[in-house]
Design a protein around this motif. Structure first.
Motif, short mmCIF file in Angstrom:
data_model
loop_
_atom_site.label_atom_id
_atom_site.label_comp_id
_atom_site.label_asym_id
_atom_site.label_seq_id
_atom_site.Cartn_x
_atom_site.Cartn_y
_atom_site.Cartn_z
N ARG A 158 31.71 35.02 41.32
CA ARG A 158 32.49 33.51 40.86
C ARG A 158 32.14 32.56 41.89
O ARG A 158 32.04 32.52 43.17
CB ARG A 158 33.93 33.92 40.80
CG ARG A 158 34.34 35.03 39.70
CD ARG A 158 35.63 35.00 39.23
NE ARG A 158 36.10 35.96 38.38
CZ ARG A 158 37.19 36.15 37.89
NH1 ARG A 158 38.15 35.47 38.00
NH2 ARG A 158 37.51 36.84 36.71
N ILE A 184 39.93 28.95 28.56
CA ILE A 184 39.57 30.30 29.37
C ILE A 184 38.70 31.13 28.62
O ILE A 184 39.21 31.51 27.60
CB ILE A 184 40.95 30.71 29.92
CG1 ILE A 184 41.78 29.51 30.94
CG2 ILE A 184 40.66 32.05 30.79
CD1 ILE A 184 41.08 29.18 32.03
N GLY A 185 37.75 31.74 29.21
CA GLY A 185 36.68 32.72 28.57
C GLY A 185 35.73 32.11 27.75
O GLY A 185 34.71 32.92 27.19
N THR A 187 32.28 30.25 27.24
CA THR A 187 30.93 29.96 27.79
C THR A 187 30.44 28.71 27.64
O THR A 187 30.35 28.18 26.40
CB THR A 187 30.15 31.14 27.16
OG1 THR A 187 30.46 32.32 27.63
CG2 THR A 187 28.54 31.03 27.89
N ARG A 226 36.79 31.09 33.88
CA ARG A 226 37.99 32.04 34.25
C ARG A 226 39.14 31.31 34.82
O ARG A 226 40.27 31.99 34.70
CB ARG A 226 37.26 32.78 35.42
CG ARG A 226 36.03 33.67 35.04
CD ARG A 226 36.17 34.63 33.74
NE ARG A 226 35.14 35.34 33.72
CZ ARG A 226 34.89 36.17 32.64
NH1 ARG A 226 36.04 36.19 31.62
NH2 ARG A 226 33.89 37.07 32.69
N ARG A 227 38.86 30.14 35.30
CA ARG A 227 40.26 29.29 35.68
C ARG A 227 39.95 27.86 35.76
O ARG A 227 38.71 27.44 35.86
CB ARG A 227 40.57 29.69 36.88
CG ARG A 227 41.91 29.27 37.63
CD ARG A 227 42.13 29.64 38.82
NE ARG A 227 42.99 29.01 39.80
CZ ARG A 227 43.17 29.22 41.13
NH1 ARG A 227 42.52 30.08 41.62
NH2 ARG A 227 44.23 28.77 41.48
N GLU A 244 36.68 27.61 37.86
CA GLU A 244 36.20 28.61 38.51
C GLU A 244 35.36 29.40 37.37
O GLU A 244 36.15 29.76 36.09
CB GLU A 244 37.39 29.67 39.24
CG GLU A 244 36.63 30.80 40.06
CD GLU A 244 37.77 31.58 40.55
OE1 GLU A 244 37.67 32.53 41.24
OE2 GLU A 244 38.82 31.51 39.94
N VAL A 245 34.24 29.76 37.60
CA VAL A 245 33.19 30.39 36.61
C VAL A 245 32.70 31.59 37.02
O VAL A 245 32.72 31.72 38.24
CB VAL A 245 32.34 29.32 36.09
CG1 VAL A 245 32.97 28.10 35.39
CG2 VAL A 245 31.28 28.92 37.30
N GLU A 246 31.92 32.16 36.25
CA GLU A 246 31.38 33.48 36.32
C GLU A 246 29.92 33.35 35.76
O GLU A 246 29.98 33.03 34.72
CB GLU A 246 31.91 34.86 35.86
CG GLU A 246 31.61 35.99 36.46
CD GLU A 246 32.41 37.33 36.56
OE1 GLU A 246 31.97 38.39 36.59
OE2 GLU A 246 33.57 36.89 35.86
#
Length: 249
Positions: A158, A184-185, A187, A226-227, A244-246
């Motif tokens: 992250r 959130i969630g 892509t 994610r945030r 905040e990403v993944e």
């Protein structure tokens, strides 16, 4: 009358030999100085070549990994040049770490020199990981090491990215291929190169400070939100939106 005229022939011969010796010594000193200079130039050239090879050839991981099975994970020999990968990586990381704090709540465009440093760090990390996996796999195949398994390399990490200024709904920035605030969630795909950050901007006394740079998200790479966090902006009616990403594989 010249003083040399009073000298006997053997004395004149000795003086001539002394003069020749002095000239020889002077020439030797001069040649030695040149030789030392050439040696220094060669050493600098070798160092430059080593740096070039590390930055240019490090991405060719598969070809090297096979030859690294029986070598130290932290060292690789390329064309006779021993490059200590861990030390090199630490030196490159220090370039980023020792940079002065960036006072802002909005991120800047990725610079070519900074991208080159991060690309080199990523290449070295990949090389070390591949070498470690290959060596562990080779050890696992040996009868005396039946339980050894290759190390597990994290597939995702992250980090924070700057999405752009927003008025709550629209997102006019061009960092990602979206024109509205994501959920959130969701892509999203990078429309350009974007810095990866260790955190969203934070306040230090009265100054907003950007999180440390940890890498570069490349154009076309996708991330999952994610945030989300809105930070103060100098633009009236807008906030600077960070996420905040993944990374999506």
């Amino acid at each position: 009358m010249n003083h040399r005229e009073h000298l006997r022939p053997n004395q004149k011969s000795n003086l001539a030999k002394d003069a020749d010796n002095e000239d020889t010594i002077a020439n030797f000193d001069f040649l030695s100085a040149i030789e030392r200079s050439v040696k220094i130039i060669k050493e600098v050239g070798i160092l430059a070549l080593a740096a070039y090879l590390i930055f240019t050839l490090a991405p060719i991981v598969p070809k090297w990994a096979k030859n690294l099975a029986d070598m130290s994970v932290t060292e690789v020999n390329v064309m006779g040049i021993s490059a200590k990968l861990t030390e090199t990586r630490d030196e490159l990381a220090a370039v980023i770490k020792n940079a002065p704090p960036e006072k802002s709540t909005a991120d800047s465009a990725v610079t070519p020199d900074r991208k080159m440093v991060f690309d080199a760090i990523q290449s070295i990390d990949s090389l070390i990981a591949q070498a470690s996996t290959t060596k562990s796999a080779a050890q696992a195949a040996k009868p005396d090491n039946p339980t050894v398994k290759p190390p597990v390399i994290p597939a995702t990490t992250r980090f924070w990215v700057f999405l752009g200024p927003t008025n709550g709904q629209s997102l006019p920035a061009k960092n990602f291929k979206t024109n509205k605030v994501p959920e959130i969630g969701q892509t999203i795909e990078a429309a350009t190169e974007v810095y990866k950050r260790s955190s969203a901007p934070f306040k230090n006394n009265q100054d907003w400070i950007l999180g440390d740079q940890t890498g570069v998200l490349k154009t076309g790479q996708r991330v999952v939100i994610r945030r989300l966090e809105n930070i103060d902006s100098a633009q009236a009616g807008f906030k600077n939106l960070w996420a905040e990403v993944e990374l999506v594989n």
